[in-house]
Write an enzyme that holds these catalytic residues in place. Structure first.
Site, PDB file in Angstrom:
ATOM      1  NE  ARG A  50      -4.225  -1.509   0.087  1.00 39.30           N
ATOM      2  CZ  ARG A  50      -4.351  -2.567  -0.733  1.00 39.30           C
ATOM      3  NH1 ARG A  50      -3.418  -2.857  -1.603  1.00 39.30           N
ATOM      4  NH2 ARG A  50      -5.441  -3.312  -0.688  1.00 39.30           N
TER       5      ARG A  50
ATOM      6  CG  HIS B 116      -3.048  -0.961  -6.918  1.00 38.15           C
ATOM      7  ND1 HIS B 116      -3.488  -0.309  -5.804  1.00 38.15           N
ATOM      8  CD2 HIS B 116      -3.062  -2.281  -6.587  1.00 38.15           C
ATOM      9  CE1 HIS B 116      -3.765  -1.179  -4.854  1.00 38.15           C
ATOM     10  NE2 HIS B 116      -3.510  -2.400  -5.307  1.00 38.15           N
TER      11      HIS B 116
HETATM   12  P1  NAP Z   1      -1.836 -11.529   5.071  1.00 39.95           P
HETATM   13  O1  NAP Z   1      -2.000 -12.932   4.594  1.00 39.95           O
HETATM   14  O2  NAP Z   1      -2.798 -10.980   6.048  1.00 39.95           O
HETATM   15  O3  NAP Z   1      -0.350 -11.437   5.691  1.00 39.95           O
HETATM   16  C1  NAP Z   1       0.101 -10.345   6.395  1.00 39.95           C
HETATM   17  C2  NAP Z   1       1.540 -10.603   6.868  1.00 39.95           C
HETATM   18  O4  NAP Z   1       2.066  -9.389   7.420  1.00 39.95           O
HETATM   19  C3  NAP Z   1       1.628 -11.664   7.964  1.00 39.95           C
HETATM   20  O5  NAP Z   1       2.817 -12.404   7.797  1.00 39.95           O
HETATM   21  C4  NAP Z   1       1.709 -10.804   9.228  1.00 39.95           C
HETATM   22  O6  NAP Z   1       2.378 -11.457  10.292  1.00 39.95           O
HETATM   23  C5  NAP Z   1       2.543  -9.656   8.728  1.00 39.95           C
HETATM   24  N1  NAP Z   1       2.405  -8.476   9.577  1.00 39.95           N
HETATM   25  C6  NAP Z   1       1.301  -7.722   9.780  1.00 39.95           C
HETATM   26  N2  NAP Z   1       1.576  -6.713  10.621  1.00 39.95           N
HETATM   27  C7  NAP Z   1       2.875  -6.835  10.959  1.00 39.95           C
HETATM   28  C8  NAP Z   1       3.754  -6.088  11.782  1.00 39.95           C
HETATM   29  N3  NAP Z   1       3.327  -5.008  12.451  1.00 39.95           N
HETATM   30  N4  NAP Z   1       5.021  -6.495  11.889  1.00 39.95           N
HETATM   31  C9  NAP Z   1       5.454  -7.594  11.230  1.00 39.95           C
HETATM   32  N5  NAP Z   1       4.686  -8.341  10.425  1.00 39.95           N
HETATM   33  C10 NAP Z   1       3.407  -7.961  10.281  1.00 39.95           C
HETATM   34  O7  NAP Z   1      -1.800 -10.534   3.830  1.00 39.95           O
HETATM   35  P2  NAP Z   1      -1.518 -10.877   2.291  1.00 39.95           P
HETATM   36  O8  NAP Z   1      -2.665 -11.564   1.672  1.00 39.95           O
HETATM   37  O9  NAP Z   1      -0.178 -11.508   2.184  1.00 39.95           O
HETATM   38  O10 NAP Z   1      -1.483  -9.403   1.665  1.00 39.95           O
HETATM   39  C11 NAP Z   1      -0.599  -8.404   2.139  1.00 39.95           C
HETATM   40  C12 NAP Z   1      -0.967  -7.068   1.543  1.00 39.95           C
HETATM   41  O11 NAP Z   1      -0.627  -7.051   0.155  1.00 39.95           O
HETATM   42  C13 NAP Z   1      -2.467  -6.760   1.537  1.00 39.95           C
HETATM   43  O12 NAP Z   1      -2.893  -6.288   2.809  1.00 39.95           O
HETATM   44  C14 NAP Z   1      -2.572  -5.703   0.456  1.00 39.95           C
HETATM   45  O13 NAP Z   1      -2.407  -4.425   1.019  1.00 39.95           O
HETATM   46  C15 NAP Z   1      -1.382  -6.007  -0.450  1.00 39.95           C
HETATM   47  N6  NAP Z   1      -1.798  -6.460  -1.787  1.00 39.95           N
HETATM   48  C16 NAP Z   1      -1.422  -5.714  -2.849  1.00 39.95           C
HETATM   49  C17 NAP Z   1      -1.776  -6.114  -4.131  1.00 39.95           C
HETATM   50  C18 NAP Z   1      -1.319  -5.343  -5.331  1.00 39.95           C
HETATM   51  O14 NAP Z   1      -1.757  -5.607  -6.440  1.00 39.95           O
HETATM   52  N7  NAP Z   1      -0.402  -4.407  -5.170  1.00 39.95           N
HETATM   53  C19 NAP Z   1      -2.542  -7.280  -4.318  1.00 39.95           C
HETATM   54  C20 NAP Z   1      -2.920  -8.013  -3.189  1.00 39.95           C
HETATM   55  C21 NAP Z   1      -2.544  -7.594  -1.918  1.00 39.95           C
HETATM   56  P3  NAP Z   1       1.549 -12.205  11.447  1.00 39.95           P
HETATM   57  O15 NAP Z   1       0.391 -12.874  10.781  1.00 39.95           O
HETATM   58  O16 NAP Z   1       2.562 -13.138  12.007  1.00 39.95           O
HETATM   59  O17 NAP Z   1       1.091 -11.143  12.388  1.00 39.95           O
HETATM   60  C1  GLV Z   2      -5.117  -5.296  -4.092  1.00 40.64           C
HETATM   61  O1  GLV Z   2      -4.384  -4.393  -3.839  1.00 40.64           O
HETATM   62  C2  GLV Z   2      -5.763  -6.102  -3.092  1.00 40.64           C
HETATM   63  O2  GLV Z   2      -5.644  -5.787  -1.901  1.00 40.64           O
HETATM   64  O3  GLV Z   2      -6.443  -7.081  -3.461  1.00 40.64           O
END
Ligand code: NAP
Ligand code: GLV
Length: 311
Positions: free
Chosen positions: A226, A274
């Site tokens: 983000r 994005h």
């Molecule tokens: P997720 O499965 O919820 O994983 C989040 C990870 O971040 C977990 O490993 C969590 O650790 C860690 N985390 C959260 N807060 C933390 C902190 N304060 N310190 C250290 N580690 C922390 O999320 P995801 O599905 O992988 O997605 C991540 C993000 O990618 C989304 O929230 C979104 O913003 C972004 N995204 C972007 C796109 C794009 O096209 N650019 C597409 C999809 C997603 P713990 O669980 O151990 O707390």
């Molecule tokens: C894209 O940024 C998503 O969070 O799915």
């Protein structure tokens, strides 16, 4: 009962999503206009950046299913019904797309392909020193659905990968770290830092002047999570001073990125619109439908968000 599909999609995209969802849920009534039905009939909302306030006053709402993986914007709507469970999109197709983007960015930085693209414009014939993948340390911040897939793909490609999460995580062959105390060391030791953290009050502004300063001189940042994770003036200062080599940015504090923003023309910045990992309607509609069926059957809904943590 009725499903409200509330999004910021344009008409063709909305029509496509509605068609896919209706095909996956033939017995459900799916509406896109809240005013078209009695609000008391709506018990499920499937959402993608819904207009703020659209879910307010839905007394019988039992589930909010997000078509986005990140739910920071949704949680930012102060009118969101507080007690209704929120499920977010978790789709292996999306994680694969994210790993492809991360691999492209890491390879481009490691092998100097962004520099060669700039040289072609001059034109300049100047081969760069060639490093091996195992000489490159990559830090992946966030080891969730996206970060795990990215870290494993990079490790398979031969990079030395360190991963960071909130709680202890095992992900061989990735070296894992957790908690605030581990972050400074990880930033110091990485040639490339990839951000895949959710946007929460804790992670907002993580890449401020002090953290960018803590990165190894000549390192690069890839932000695929983000825009608000990055303090833009601090990143631009770190690039301008030469402390950081390059930034690959897919996400921005304001989207679309305004045409006059310095990032667009900065020689050390690569901009993506994005697009690192878009929701793939072909698989995501079935995943959302699966949660609807689970709810109707009285089974546990998957991929629920912990609202207190913000992800
Ligand atoms: P997720 O499965 O919820 O994983 C989040 C990870 O971040 C977990 O490993 C969590 O650790 C860690 N985390 C959260 N807060 C933390 C902190 N304060 N310190 C250290 N580690 C922390 O999320 P995801 O599905 O992988 O997605 C991540 C993000 O990618 C989304 O929230 C979104 O913003 C972004 N995204 C972007 C796109 C794009 O096209 N650019 C597409 C999809 C997603 P713990 O669980 O151990 O707390
Ligand atoms: C894209 O940024 C998503 O969070 O799915």
């Amino acid at each position: 009962m009725t499903i409200l599909l509330a999004t910021d999609f344009d008409a063709p995209a909305l029509g496509r999503w509605r068609g896919l969802l209706q095909a996956a849920l033939p017995v459900e009534r799916i509406v896109t206009d809240r005013q078209a039905v009695d609000a008391a009939e709506i018990d499920i909302a499937i959402v993608a950046n819904p207009p703020p306030g659209v879910l307010q006053g839905l007394a019988h709402l039992r589930l909010i299913q997000s078509l986005w993986a990140g739910i920071d914007k949704l949680l930012g709507d102060t009118s969101l019904p507080p007690a209704v469970p929120i499920a977010r999109m978790v789709d292996p197709a999306m994680s694969t797309a994210m790993a492809e983007t991360a691999l492209w960015a890491v390879l481009s930085l490691h092998r100097g392909f962004f520099t060669y693209a700039a040289q072609q414009r001059t034109p300049t014939w100047q081969p760069l020193p060639q490093r091996r993948a195992d000489e490159m340390a990559v830090a992946v911040l966030g080891l969730g659905e996206m970060g795990r897939c990215v870290a494993l793909r990079l490790a398979a490609q031969g990079y030395r990968v360190n991963g960071w999460s909130g709680r202890p995580t095992e992900l061989p062959p990735v070296t894992t770290h957790h908690g605030d105390a581990a972050l400074t060391g990880m930033l110091r030791d990485a040639d490339i830092v990839i951000n895949l953290l959710p946007l929460t009050p804790v992670t907002c502004g993580l890449f401020c002047a002090a953290r960018l300063e803590a990165m190894r001189p000549g390192a690069s940042l890839i932000n695929l999570a983000r825009g608000a994770h990055v303090v833009d003036v601090d990143l631009l200062a770190a690039l301008d001073s030469g402390h950081l080599q390059h930034a690959v940015l897919d996400v921005f504090n304001t989207e679309p990125l305004p045409g006059d923003h310095r990032y667009w023309r900065h020689p050390k910045v690569t901009v993506l619109p994005h697009a690192a990992a878009q929701t793939d309607a072909r698989s995501a509609a079935d995943i959302a439908a699966g949660n609807v069926r689970r709810l109707r059957a009285g089974e546990a809904v998957q991929n629920l968000v912990d609202r207190t943590r913000g992800y």
